[in-house]
Scaffold this motif. Structure first.
Motif, PDB file in Angstrom:
ATOM      1  N   ASP A   7      96.709 -14.068  70.538  1.00 13.66           N
ATOM      2  CA  ASP A   7      95.284 -13.995  70.696  1.00 13.66           C
ATOM      3  C   ASP A   7      94.813 -12.403  70.949  1.00 13.66           C
ATOM      4  O   ASP A   7      94.138 -11.840  70.316  1.00 13.66           O
ATOM      5  CB  ASP A   7      94.714 -14.846  71.692  1.00 13.66           C
ATOM      6  N   ARG A   8      95.521 -12.080  71.549  1.00 13.88           N
ATOM      7  CA  ARG A   8      95.464 -10.383  72.066  1.00 13.88           C
ATOM      8  C   ARG A   8      95.568  -9.695  70.886  1.00 13.88           C
ATOM      9  O   ARG A   8      94.715  -8.715  70.632  1.00 13.88           O
ATOM     10  CB  ARG A   8      96.041 -10.024  73.277  1.00 13.88           C
ATOM     11  N   VAL A   9      96.754  -9.734  70.285  1.00 18.60           N
ATOM     12  CA  VAL A   9      97.023  -8.810  69.168  1.00 18.60           C
ATOM     13  C   VAL A   9      96.006  -9.128  67.952  1.00 18.60           C
ATOM     14  O   VAL A   9      95.400  -8.121  67.406  1.00 18.60           O
ATOM     15  CB  VAL A   9      98.344  -8.952  68.817  1.00 18.60           C
ATOM     16  N   LEU A  10      95.829 -10.236  67.841  1.00 15.69           N
ATOM     17  CA  LEU A  10      94.907 -10.618  66.762  1.00 15.69           C
ATOM     18  C   LEU A  10      93.348 -10.114  67.086  1.00 15.69           C
ATOM     19  O   LEU A  10      92.557  -9.625  66.117  1.00 15.69           O
ATOM     20  CB  LEU A  10      94.694 -12.080  66.343  1.00 15.69           C
ATOM     21  N   GLN A  11      93.120  -9.845  68.212  1.00 16.04           N
ATOM     22  CA  GLN A  11      91.747  -9.506  68.698  1.00 16.04           C
ATOM     23  C   GLN A  11      91.810  -7.783  68.294  1.00 16.04           C
ATOM     24  O   GLN A  11      90.811  -7.534  67.829  1.00 16.04           O
ATOM     25  CB  GLN A  11      91.499  -9.922  70.162  1.00 16.04           C
ATOM     26  N   LEU A  12      92.949  -7.198  68.562  1.00 14.20           N
ATOM     27  CA  LEU A  12      93.093  -5.923  68.559  1.00 14.20           C
ATOM     28  C   LEU A  12      92.914  -5.518  66.894  1.00 14.20           C
ATOM     29  O   LEU A  12      92.285  -4.535  66.557  1.00 14.20           O
ATOM     30  CB  LEU A  12      94.192  -5.405  69.213  1.00 14.20           C
ATOM     31  N   VAL A  13      93.637  -6.316  66.103  1.00 10.35           N
ATOM     32  CA  VAL A  13      93.633  -6.233  64.686  1.00 10.35           C
ATOM     33  C   VAL A  13      92.228  -6.433  64.217  1.00 10.35           C
ATOM     34  O   VAL A  13      91.791  -5.564  63.155  1.00 10.35           O
ATOM     35  CB  VAL A  13      94.662  -7.125  63.989  1.00 10.35           C
ATOM     36  N   ALA A  14      91.335  -7.288  64.631  1.00 12.77           N
ATOM     37  CA  ALA A  14      90.180  -7.618  64.283  1.00 12.77           C
ATOM     38  C   ALA A  14      89.339  -6.242  64.345  1.00 12.77           C
ATOM     39  O   ALA A  14      88.401  -6.014  63.797  1.00 12.77           O
ATOM     40  CB  ALA A  14      89.508  -8.778  64.984  1.00 12.77           C
ATOM     41  N   ILE A  15      89.344  -5.692  65.940  1.00  9.46           N
ATOM     42  CA  ILE A  15      88.540  -4.708  65.758  1.00  9.46           C
ATOM     43  C   ILE A  15      89.025  -3.374  65.216  1.00  9.46           C
ATOM     44  O   ILE A  15      88.200  -2.645  64.446  1.00  9.46           O
ATOM     45  CB  ILE A  15      88.904  -4.093  67.341  1.00  9.46           C
ATOM     46  N   ASN A  17      90.309  -3.487  62.053  1.00 10.77           N
ATOM     47  CA  ASN A  17      89.792  -4.248  60.808  1.00 10.77           C
ATOM     48  C   ASN A  17      88.552  -3.646  60.633  1.00 10.77           C
ATOM     49  O   ASN A  17      88.018  -2.917  59.592  1.00 10.77           O
ATOM     50  CB  ASN A  17      90.051  -5.544  60.461  1.00 10.77           C
ATOM     51  N   ALA A  18      87.431  -4.098  61.397  1.00  8.82           N
ATOM     52  CA  ALA A  18      86.205  -3.770  61.481  1.00  8.82           C
ATOM     53  C   ALA A  18      85.817  -2.166  61.269  1.00  8.82           C
ATOM     54  O   ALA A  18      85.114  -1.711  60.366  1.00  8.82           O
ATOM     55  CB  ALA A  18      85.591  -4.394  62.406  1.00  8.82           C
ATOM     56  N   GLY A  19      86.699  -1.513  61.847  1.00 12.14           N
ATOM     57  CA  GLY A  19      86.456  -0.051  62.099  1.00 12.14           C
ATOM     58  C   GLY A  19      86.906   0.643  60.873  1.00 12.14           C
ATOM     59  O   GLY A  19      86.191   1.704  60.403  1.00 12.14           O
ATOM     60  N   LEU A  20      87.850   0.185  60.272  1.00 11.14           N
ATOM     61  CA  LEU A  20      88.447   0.590  59.129  1.00 11.14           C
ATOM     62  C   LEU A  20      87.472   0.574  57.943  1.00 11.14           C
ATOM     63  O   LEU A  20      87.237   1.262  57.279  1.00 11.14           O
ATOM     64  CB  LEU A  20      89.621   0.254  58.619  1.00 11.14           C
ATOM     65  N   VAL A  21      87.164  -0.531  57.916  1.00 15.40           N
ATOM     66  CA  VAL A  21      86.117  -1.286  56.699  1.00 15.40           C
ATOM     67  C   VAL A  21      84.831  -0.264  56.930  1.00 15.40           C
ATOM     68  O   VAL A  21      84.156   0.111  56.013  1.00 15.40           O
ATOM     69  CB  VAL A  21      85.754  -2.791  56.870  1.00 15.40           C
ATOM     70  N   GLU A  22      84.252  -0.142  58.259  1.00 13.10           N
ATOM     71  CA  GLU A  22      83.047   0.772  58.334  1.00 13.10           C
ATOM     72  C   GLU A  22      83.316   2.096  58.003  1.00 13.10           C
ATOM     73  O   GLU A  22      82.567   2.602  57.698  1.00 13.10           O
ATOM     74  CB  GLU A  22      82.776   0.410  59.897  1.00 13.10           C
ATOM     75  N   ARG A  23      84.515   2.519  58.010  1.00 13.62           N
ATOM     76  CA  ARG A  23      84.602   4.049  57.472  1.00 13.62           C
ATOM     77  C   ARG A  23      85.162   3.911  56.053  1.00 13.62           C
ATOM     78  O   ARG A  23      85.653   5.034  55.700  1.00 13.62           O
ATOM     79  CB  ARG A  23      85.777   4.559  58.483  1.00 13.62           C
TER      80      ARG A  23
END
Length: 93
Positions: A7-15, A17-23
């Motif tokens: 769960d922790r790893v997937l939470q970090l990957v989600a953050i 992911n969102a940051g990369l898409v935003e960029r």
């Protein structure tokens, strides 16, 4: 236990992911994100140049088949993901 780590790893990957898409990066990992590996294509330049520039900034990634591969671990935290995204903001490839 193992589920808490996942769960922790997937939470970090989600953050990340969102940051990369935003960029403007294109995430190439299949959705829904289900692992600690996130592959993405930078908006400009090639993956190898980005990987070298990120590593020079202290962000460890790997160029793989035209992608930049990120792999957050349970020992990382959201602040480290934000530092990686800040490094991306500072790089122009």
């Amino acid at each position: 236990g193992r589920q808490a780590v996942r769960d922790r790893v997937l939470q970090l990957v989600a953050i990340l992911n969102a940051g990369l898409v935003e960029r403007g990066w294109t995430v190439r990992s299949p959705a829904p994100l289900a692992s600690g590996v996130l592959a993405a294509t930078p908006p400009s330049g090639d993956a190898r140049s980005w990987a070298k520039a990120l590593e020079a900034s202290g962000v460890i990634v790997a160029p793989r088949e035209g992608f930049v591969r990120f792999s957050p671990h349970a020992g990382n935290d959201a602040a480290e993901i934000e530092r990686a995204l800040a490094a991306i903001d500072a790089i122009s490839c």
